[in-house]
Design a protein around this motif. Structure first.
Motif, short mmCIF file in Angstrom:
data_model
loop_
_atom_site.label_atom_id
_atom_site.label_comp_id
_atom_site.label_asym_id
_atom_site.label_seq_id
_atom_site.Cartn_x
_atom_site.Cartn_y
_atom_site.Cartn_z
N UNK A 284 7.33 -0.29 -8.13
CA UNK A 284 6.68 0.94 -8.59
C UNK A 284 6.90 2.06 -7.57
N UNK A 285 6.81 1.70 -6.30
CA UNK A 285 7.00 2.70 -5.24
C UNK A 285 8.42 3.27 -5.27
N UNK A 286 9.40 2.40 -5.38
CA UNK A 286 10.79 2.86 -5.42
C UNK A 286 11.04 3.73 -6.65
N UNK A 287 10.48 3.34 -7.77
CA UNK A 287 10.65 4.14 -8.98
C UNK A 287 10.04 5.53 -8.78
N UNK A 288 8.85 5.58 -8.17
CA UNK A 288 8.18 6.85 -7.95
C UNK A 288 8.99 7.74 -7.00
N UNK A 289 9.51 7.15 -5.93
CA UNK A 289 10.32 7.94 -4.99
C UNK A 289 11.54 8.55 -5.68
N UNK A 290 12.17 7.77 -6.53
CA UNK A 290 13.40 8.24 -7.19
C UNK A 290 13.13 9.23 -8.33
N UNK A 291 11.92 9.21 -8.90
CA UNK A 291 11.64 10.05 -10.05
C UNK A 291 10.61 11.15 -9.78
N UNK A 292 10.09 11.21 -8.58
CA UNK A 292 9.11 12.24 -8.24
C UNK A 292 9.74 13.63 -8.24
N UNK A 293 9.01 14.60 -8.78
CA UNK A 293 9.47 15.98 -8.75
C UNK A 293 9.39 16.57 -7.34
N UNK A 294 8.69 15.87 -6.45
CA UNK A 294 8.46 16.40 -5.10
C UNK A 294 9.44 15.86 -4.07
N UNK B 296 7.44 21.08 3.42
CA UNK B 296 8.62 21.19 2.56
C UNK B 296 9.86 21.07 3.45
N UNK B 297 10.80 20.23 3.07
CA UNK B 297 11.98 19.97 3.89
C UNK B 297 11.79 18.82 4.85
N UNK B 298 10.55 18.29 4.91
CA UNK B 298 10.28 17.15 5.78
C UNK B 298 10.88 15.88 5.23
N UNK B 299 10.98 14.89 6.11
CA UNK B 299 11.62 13.62 5.75
C UNK B 299 10.62 12.47 5.80
N UNK B 300 10.66 11.63 4.77
CA UNK B 300 9.88 10.39 4.73
C UNK B 300 10.85 9.22 4.76
N UNK B 301 10.68 8.34 5.76
CA UNK B 301 11.48 7.12 5.87
C UNK B 301 10.54 5.94 5.62
N UNK B 302 10.89 5.08 4.69
CA UNK B 302 10.09 3.89 4.39
C UNK B 302 10.92 2.65 4.67
N UNK B 303 10.33 1.69 5.38
CA UNK B 303 11.05 0.47 5.76
C UNK B 303 10.62 -0.71 4.90
N UNK B 304 11.45 -1.74 4.89
CA UNK B 304 11.18 -3.02 4.21
C UNK B 304 11.03 -2.86 2.70
N UNK B 305 11.86 -2.03 2.10
CA UNK B 305 11.67 -1.77 0.67
C UNK B 305 12.45 -2.72 -0.25
N UNK C 236 0.80 -1.22 0.00
CA UNK C 236 0.00 0.00 0.00
C UNK C 236 0.84 1.27 0.00
N UNK C 237 2.14 1.16 0.08
CA UNK C 237 2.99 2.35 0.16
C UNK C 237 2.69 3.33 -0.97
N UNK C 238 2.61 2.82 -2.19
CA UNK C 238 2.40 3.70 -3.35
C UNK C 238 1.03 4.36 -3.29
N UNK C 239 0.02 3.62 -2.85
CA UNK C 239 -1.34 4.19 -2.76
C UNK C 239 -1.41 5.29 -1.71
N UNK C 240 -0.62 5.15 -0.65
CA UNK C 240 -0.65 6.15 0.43
C UNK C 240 0.19 7.38 0.13
N UNK C 241 1.11 7.27 -0.81
CA UNK C 241 2.09 8.33 -1.03
C UNK C 241 1.48 9.71 -1.29
N UNK C 242 0.44 9.85 -2.12
CA UNK C 242 -0.12 11.19 -2.35
C UNK C 242 -0.59 11.87 -1.06
N UNK C 243 -1.23 11.12 -0.18
CA UNK C 243 -1.68 11.70 1.09
C UNK C 243 -0.51 12.02 2.01
#
Length: 213
Positions: free
Chosen positions: A185-195, A150-159, A136-143
């Motif tokens: 898909x989640x890892x790709x999105x994290x690495x390629x997101x403009x945000x 801005x400048x906040x940190x997101x840490x994701x485990x078990x990737x 569900x990581x990818x589904x939750x990412x927009x929220x």
């Protein structure tokens, strides 16, 4: 293992003792098969929390409150943690652990589905720790992005899924293929997101650290 076992054991040997309560919570959870973060991951999470010096933390996936209390150990006295847990059997255990640790005033435990609860949060959060249903990581990412400052940190485990993430979907057990595909898909999105600016850290079962642009 993603990292050589001897290296992991050496890293663990350097760690100072946790507080007796947190050690007991983590040890008991691992003995009972409760999914809590690994010991080497715990040190990384504490270090990142201390580095961010957050005022507001969001955790998706409380389990029995082990990682919640690790972060509470090093955060500022005025910091607040909001943590989400769906599995009903673990919720009373987490609440009891928070009470025994004397942290009930700084921890808010929300019960229910993260996908629904995230929609009701406003933030802003300085630090978000994602450690729940990997599929569900990818589904939750927009929220998650919506409530992060801005400048906040997101840490994701078990990737990295014990290294299976590098395998083709047909080399992975059939029951794990959906999670495998979604994590890729989640890892790709994290690495390629403009945000986000993201690095993947091969510690424990693999973590990502992302900074909100």
């Amino acid at each position: 293992m993603i990292v050589n076992d001897r290296i992991t054991d050496y890293i663990k040997s350097l760690e100072p003792d946790e507080s007796p309560l947190i050690y007991e919570i983590g040890n008991k959870a691992r003995e009972n098969g409760v999914p809590v973060i690994r010991e080497e991951t715990a040190a990384f999470l504490k270090t990142m929390t201390a580095a961010m010096n957050p005022k507001a933390i969001l955790e998706v996936g409380t389990a029995v409150g082990y990682s919640t209390l690790l972060m509470a150990e090093v955060m500022a006295p005025d910091c607040q943690i909001t943590t989400i847990e769906k599995y009903e059997k673990r919720i009373p255990v987490a609440r009891q652990n928070f009470e025994e640790a004397g942290k009930t005033e700084c921890i808010t435990l929300l019960e229910g589905d993260a996908g629904e609860l995230l929609k009701g949060l406003t933030g802003p959060f300085d630090l978000v720790f994602m450690d729940a249903a990997k599929g569900q990581y990818l589904a939750w990412l927009p929220e998650i992005l919506r409530v992060m400052r801005v400048g906040g940190m997101l840490i994701s485990d078990n990737v990295l899924q014990d290294g299976d993430i590098i395998e083709s979907r047909y080399a992975v057990e059939r029951r794990n293929r959906t999670i495998h595909a979604r994590m890729r898909e989640y890892l790709y999105e994290l690495k390629h997101s403009d945000h986000l600016v993201t690095t993947i850290v091969p510690i424990g079962d693999g973590m990502t650290v992302s900074i909100r642009r």
